[in-house]
Design a protein around this motif. Sequence first.
Motif, PDB file in Angstrom:
ATOM      1  N   PHE A 129      19.050  47.962  25.983  1.00  0.00           N
ATOM      2  CA  PHE A 129      20.094  46.619  26.403  1.00  0.00           C
ATOM      3  C   PHE A 129      21.449  47.029  25.781  1.00  0.00           C
ATOM      4  O   PHE A 129      22.281  46.627  26.926  1.00  0.00           O
ATOM      5  CB  PHE A 129      18.851  45.558  26.027  1.00  0.00           C
ATOM      6  CG  PHE A 129      19.373  44.267  26.849  1.00  0.00           C
ATOM      7  CD1 PHE A 129      19.100  43.588  28.216  1.00  0.00           C
ATOM      8  CD2 PHE A 129      20.515  43.402  26.443  1.00  0.00           C
ATOM      9  CE1 PHE A 129      19.116  42.764  28.765  1.00  0.00           C
ATOM     10  CE2 PHE A 129      20.994  42.032  27.165  1.00  0.00           C
ATOM     11  CZ  PHE A 129      20.822  42.060  28.806  1.00  0.00           C
ATOM     12  N   GLU A 130      21.111  46.745  24.808  1.00  0.00           N
ATOM     13  CA  GLU A 130      22.353  46.565  23.741  1.00  0.00           C
ATOM     14  C   GLU A 130      23.895  48.151  24.797  1.00  0.00           C
ATOM     15  O   GLU A 130      24.690  47.410  24.818  1.00  0.00           O
ATOM     16  CB  GLU A 130      21.969  46.671  22.623  1.00  0.00           C
ATOM     17  CG  GLU A 130      21.288  45.101  22.197  1.00  0.00           C
ATOM     18  CD  GLU A 130      21.373  45.497  20.647  1.00  0.00           C
ATOM     19  OE1 GLU A 130      21.614  46.501  19.927  1.00  0.00           O
ATOM     20  OE2 GLU A 130      19.958  45.272  20.548  1.00  0.00           O
ATOM     21  N   ASP A 136      29.511  48.871  28.948  1.00  0.00           N
ATOM     22  CA  ASP A 136      29.835  47.955  29.415  1.00  0.00           C
ATOM     23  C   ASP A 136      29.554  48.488  31.337  1.00  0.00           C
ATOM     24  O   ASP A 136      30.412  48.289  32.430  1.00  0.00           O
ATOM     25  CB  ASP A 136      31.292  48.279  29.766  1.00  0.00           C
ATOM     26  CG  ASP A 136      32.615  46.923  29.940  1.00  0.00           C
ATOM     27  OD1 ASP A 136      32.039  45.654  30.415  1.00  0.00           O
ATOM     28  OD2 ASP A 136      33.377  47.092  31.203  1.00  0.00           O
ATOM     29  N   LEU A 137      28.849  48.827  31.407  1.00  0.00           N
ATOM     30  CA  LEU A 137      28.142  49.392  32.119  1.00  0.00           C
ATOM     31  C   LEU A 137      26.901  48.371  33.291  1.00  0.00           C
ATOM     32  O   LEU A 137      26.307  47.788  32.747  1.00  0.00           O
ATOM     33  CB  LEU A 137      26.867  49.827  32.498  1.00  0.00           C
ATOM     34  CG  LEU A 137      26.231  51.217  32.745  1.00  0.00           C
ATOM     35  CD1 LEU A 137      27.184  51.685  34.459  1.00  0.00           C
ATOM     36  CD2 LEU A 137      25.500  51.949  32.842  1.00  0.00           C
ATOM     37  N   TYR A 142      15.285  43.877  37.437  1.00  0.00           N
ATOM     38  CA  TYR A 142      14.342  42.240  38.519  1.00  0.00           C
ATOM     39  C   TYR A 142      13.125  42.523  38.254  1.00  0.00           C
ATOM     40  O   TYR A 142      12.480  43.811  37.523  1.00  0.00           O
ATOM     41  CB  TYR A 142      14.659  42.534  39.913  1.00  0.00           C
ATOM     42  CG  TYR A 142      13.840  43.945  40.497  1.00  0.00           C
ATOM     43  CD1 TYR A 142      14.773  45.423  39.602  1.00  0.00           C
ATOM     44  CD2 TYR A 142      12.960  44.908  41.580  1.00  0.00           C
ATOM     45  CE1 TYR A 142      14.436  46.156  40.484  1.00  0.00           C
ATOM     46  CE2 TYR A 142      12.409  46.084  41.057  1.00  0.00           C
ATOM     47  CZ  TYR A 142      13.019  46.374  40.598  1.00  0.00           C
ATOM     48  OH  TYR A 142      12.738  48.167  41.413  1.00  0.00           O
ATOM     49  N   ASN A 143      12.344  41.180  38.893  1.00  0.00           N
ATOM     50  CA  ASN A 143      11.071  41.667  37.924  1.00  0.00           C
ATOM     51  C   ASN A 143      10.312  41.617  36.175  1.00  0.00           C
ATOM     52  O   ASN A 143       9.743  40.679  35.822  1.00  0.00           O
ATOM     53  CB  ASN A 143      10.151  42.679  38.790  1.00  0.00           C
ATOM     54  CG  ASN A 143       8.416  42.648  38.622  1.00  0.00           C
ATOM     55  OD1 ASN A 143       7.878  41.226  39.417  1.00  0.00           O
ATOM     56  ND2 ASN A 143       7.638  43.450  38.233  1.00  0.00           N
ATOM     57  N   ARG A 144      10.702  41.608  35.751  1.00  0.00           N
ATOM     58  CA  ARG A 144      10.536  41.868  34.473  1.00  0.00           C
ATOM     59  C   ARG A 144      12.099  41.353  33.472  1.00  0.00           C
ATOM     60  O   ARG A 144      12.935  41.251  34.057  1.00  0.00           O
ATOM     61  CB  ARG A 144      10.376  43.367  33.795  1.00  0.00           C
ATOM     62  CG  ARG A 144       9.255  44.156  34.286  1.00  0.00           C
ATOM     63  CD  ARG A 144       8.964  45.370  33.569  1.00  0.00           C
ATOM     64  NE  ARG A 144       7.958  46.170  33.617  1.00  0.00           N
ATOM     65  CZ  ARG A 144       7.694  47.342  33.129  1.00  0.00           C
ATOM     66  NH1 ARG A 144       7.967  47.555  32.115  1.00  0.00           N
ATOM     67  NH2 ARG A 144       6.491  48.106  33.633  1.00  0.00           N
ATOM     68  N   LYS A 145      11.872  41.358  32.747  1.00  0.00           N
ATOM     69  CA  LYS A 145      13.744  41.440  31.802  1.00  0.00           C
ATOM     70  C   LYS A 145      13.340  41.178  30.157  1.00  0.00           C
ATOM     71  O   LYS A 145      12.188  41.244  29.371  1.00  0.00           O
ATOM     72  CB  LYS A 145      13.833  38.975  31.829  1.00  0.00           C
ATOM     73  CG  LYS A 145      12.871  38.825  31.479  1.00  0.00           C
ATOM     74  CD  LYS A 145      13.546  36.828  31.316  1.00  0.00           C
ATOM     75  CE  LYS A 145      12.339  35.821  30.645  1.00  0.00           C
ATOM     76  NZ  LYS A 145      12.721  34.445  31.638  1.00  0.00           N
ATOM     77  N   HIS A 146      14.955  41.817  29.909  1.00  0.00           N
ATOM     78  CA  HIS A 146      14.788  42.128  28.287  1.00  0.00           C
ATOM     79  C   HIS A 146      14.350  40.585  27.606  1.00  0.00           C
ATOM     80  O   HIS A 146      14.785  38.801  27.348  1.00  0.00           O
ATOM     81  CB  HIS A 146      15.756  42.345  28.024  1.00  0.00           C
ATOM     82  CG  HIS A 146      15.696  43.300  26.441  1.00  0.00           C
ATOM     83  ND1 HIS A 146      16.951  42.353  25.702  1.00  0.00           N
ATOM     84  CD2 HIS A 146      15.500  44.337  26.147  1.00  0.00           C
ATOM     85  CE1 HIS A 146      16.520  43.428  24.564  1.00  0.00           C
ATOM     86  NE2 HIS A 146      16.154  44.414  24.920  1.00  0.00           N
ATOM     87  N   LYS A 147      14.275  40.533  26.354  1.00  0.00           N
ATOM     88  CA  LYS A 147      14.360  39.292  25.337  1.00  0.00           C
ATOM     89  C   LYS A 147      15.864  39.048  25.190  1.00  0.00           C
ATOM     90  O   LYS A 147      16.408  37.123  24.609  1.00  0.00           O
ATOM     91  CB  LYS A 147      13.598  39.918  23.501  1.00  0.00           C
ATOM     92  CG  LYS A 147      14.801  40.695  23.388  1.00  0.00           C
ATOM     93  CD  LYS A 147      14.124  40.538  21.431  1.00  0.00           C
ATOM     94  CE  LYS A 147      14.769  41.895  21.313  1.00  0.00           C
ATOM     95  NZ  LYS A 147      14.443  42.578  20.218  1.00  0.00           N
ATOM     96  N   MET A 148      17.040  38.848  25.364  1.00  0.00           N
ATOM     97  CA  MET A 148      17.946  38.968  25.426  1.00  0.00           C
ATOM     98  C   MET A 148      18.655  37.306  26.648  1.00  0.00           C
ATOM     99  O   MET A 148      19.583  36.955  26.281  1.00  0.00           O
ATOM    100  CB  MET A 148      19.080  39.801  25.420  1.00  0.00           C
ATOM    101  CG  MET A 148      19.581  41.142  24.729  1.00  0.00           C
ATOM    102  SD  MET A 148      19.855  40.541  23.077  1.00  0.00           S
ATOM    103  CE  MET A 148      21.297  39.511  23.236  1.00  0.00           C
ATOM    104  N   ASN A 149      17.319  37.472  27.207  1.00  0.00           N
ATOM    105  CA  ASN A 149      17.140  37.002  28.300  1.00  0.00           C
ATOM    106  C   ASN A 149      18.359  36.679  28.957  1.00  0.00           C
ATOM    107  O   ASN A 149      19.382  35.875  29.290  1.00  0.00           O
ATOM    108  CB  ASN A 149      17.649  35.514  27.384  1.00  0.00           C
ATOM    109  CG  ASN A 149      16.408  34.602  29.271  1.00  0.00           C
ATOM    110  OD1 ASN A 149      14.901  35.893  28.910  1.00  0.00           O
ATOM    111  ND2 ASN A 149      16.635  33.364  28.957  1.00  0.00           N
ATOM    112  N   LYS A 150      19.407  37.673  29.577  1.00  0.00           N
ATOM    113  CA  LYS A 150      20.303  37.761  30.359  1.00  0.00           C
ATOM    114  C   LYS A 150      20.100  38.807  31.266  1.00  0.00           C
ATOM    115  O   LYS A 150      19.296  40.032  31.312  1.00  0.00           O
ATOM    116  CB  LYS A 150      22.134  38.283  29.259  1.00  0.00           C
ATOM    117  CG  LYS A 150      22.185  37.695  28.796  1.00  0.00           C
ATOM    118  CD  LYS A 150      23.076  37.665  27.635  1.00  0.00           C
ATOM    119  CE  LYS A 150      24.485  38.383  27.797  1.00  0.00           C
ATOM    120  NZ  LYS A 150      25.005  39.101  26.424  1.00  0.00           N
TER     121      LYS A 150
END
Lengths: 331, 331
Positions: A129-130, A136-137, A142-150
């Motif tokens: 994620f980071e 900058d890509l 969709y459907n899932r998400k990362h803990k960063m919540n973005k």
Amino acid sequence: MVSSKDVAKHAGVSQTTVSRVMNTPDLVKKPTVDKVMASIDELNYIPNGHARSLVQNKTNTIALLSGPLHNPFFVDTTTAIVNYANDKGYRVNVQFVNDQKLNEAYTSAVENKVDGIIMSCILIDDPIFEKFERMDLPFITYNRKHKMNKHFVEIDNFEAGYLSAKHMLDLGHTRIAWVGGPLTVSTFNNRYEGFLHAMKDHHHQLLEEYVIHTDTSKHDITSAFKRMMSLEQSPTAFCAATDSIAMNLIDDASKENLIVPQDVSVIGIDNVDLSSHGLIQLTTVGSISEQNLGYLAICELIKMIENKKNSCVKITESVKVFNRNTTKAIQ
Amino acid sequence: MVSSKDVAKHAGVSQTTVSRVMNTPDLVKKPTVDKVMASIDELNYIPNGHARSLVQNKTNTIALLSGPLHNPFFVDTTTAIVNYANDKGYRVNVQFVNDQKLNEAYTSAVENKVDGIIMSCILIDDPIFEKFERMDLPFITYNRKHKMNKHFVEIDNFEAGYLSAKHMLDLGHTRIAWVGGPLTVSTFNNRYEGFLHAMKDHHHQLLEEYVIHTDTSKHDITSAFKRMMSLEQSPTAFCAATDSIAMNLIDDASKENLIVPQDVSVIGIDNVDLSSHGLIQLTTVGSISEQNLGYLAICELIKMIENKKNSCVKITESVKVFNRNTTKAIQ
DNA sequence: CAAAGAAATGAATACGTAACCATTGAAGAG
DNA sequence: CTCTTCAATGGTTACGTATTCATTTCTTTG
């Protein structure tokens, strides 16, 4: 291989002019355009997309990292994503990723300098994620998400799990099972939390044997089903974390000569297209708007690519029960 | 964007050496490799696939022109194709093509200089066929074939249509309908021919109203079904040209409160994965070997790409009836 | 009719890599 | 000790396009 230089020579103009004819013909006199076009036809010239990408630093390609198509959810989303992207002039590189080969898929996408990445398969605390953010890509899950919540599009998974359990409780079931997936995935995690919460709200005690987190493989689901049905007190109701799991359970039931919903009730989550098929008629929980999550996500991704806006996408669709024929009140 | 030149400068070597470290590290002394690798890590260098493709004239990308995923046949084939290609180190550009947007799809694939093209959607006398041959671009069709009768993988479509009709005749049906697709497509054409031939062999007269060639859209199939069921003498048996059509017909039937197979029998062709699902149990005709056509085709395509062998692929799989629960003898 | 501006075209360059050829230095053969 | 061979590395170029800047030609206007 015939290049724009060959065309230029053949037409008696410069390569620059050929390039202009292809991209900005308004800047070229009509007779010149005609001359060049004739040469293009005659030589069968086809521009080289890689050379263009190299100089423009833009590929018109999007990488799609999808879950496997034997899950009908991904059938719906893949269709929506590919078709919309193609309409907007983007090619789509598709990969069906199991959680192991994730890194391989990432690097393949990045090497290919895609304009953006759309994916379902991300773990809650995936380090990729980071990386994407630093590069900058543009990307979206969709459907899932990362803990960063973005950068995500999802349904209200907690509420979905909650409604799923509530539906069974309202029908009078007391022996209610949960068949889910790995809790390292936000989707399964939140749906299960919602399920638990509903049970608690209704002061309903949950048996440990009634909860199984599968790896979502057919084999694993079948063995979970068999294990539960062989209990002295077997469940009368199955809350499945996805329609795909629900349909597998129903398949298993039918192969054991159990009739759904007379013998056991089953409810899914996702409201997949297939679930409304005449032969299936799966009761399920899904987005009220009935918008395809993949569609919502690809729209946002292309906006991000084209506007270069960094606005942070967070879409959570509200859900409701779609009451069809696979659940039934206990008598 | 950090390039191999940047890495070279940072590591105090030439760009050539960086390239060698990436591709042929055996030709570089150990300490040099380490030094370069350190710089690569530090600068977060990722090679540019387009630049590589440009100079090598090889993209490691295959274009897949598939039919739409709401047809479960293409779910099976797409999965098989993408997974196998990825395993072999190829990316796959997927497009879901309707017969209108075919040319657009072709040019997109060709501009992108893919290493090969695998497609289902080709018409019997599509002019693109010769173009690909002239361009010396490896390609193969699956499910459908071109009149040139080269580079294809299919099931024995004539025999499939024949067995489909024979199955219904053997069950004692006399009012047998055909619901097919456009005869400009080899698959539908041959299956229909087989169907006709079986009827003729059994001295069975076919009513004109019992044959409908749809455009394979859900809407068109439904109206075909309604039209036939409103005949004074409506059919008791439906031979569908594909499992997808068969499943649509069954859906239509259930929505008219007709029970399959008590009220009407339905048989498909393709033996799609979904057809054996517990809730569906579709009787169908499919390949004896149960090999996925997409898999067979992608294997051949990659052989063509890598061996540069021009051997002409022609694979026709033999078929049999898979007798499940959607057909029944007439009493 | 001259000056100025606009339209049309061309020459040169950059993009990032792999491949080819050249150079250096070291090791081995006679 | 000289000559040859080989290992390791570097310099340069090509791939095919779009773009920037320069040049030429045409048009307009006072």
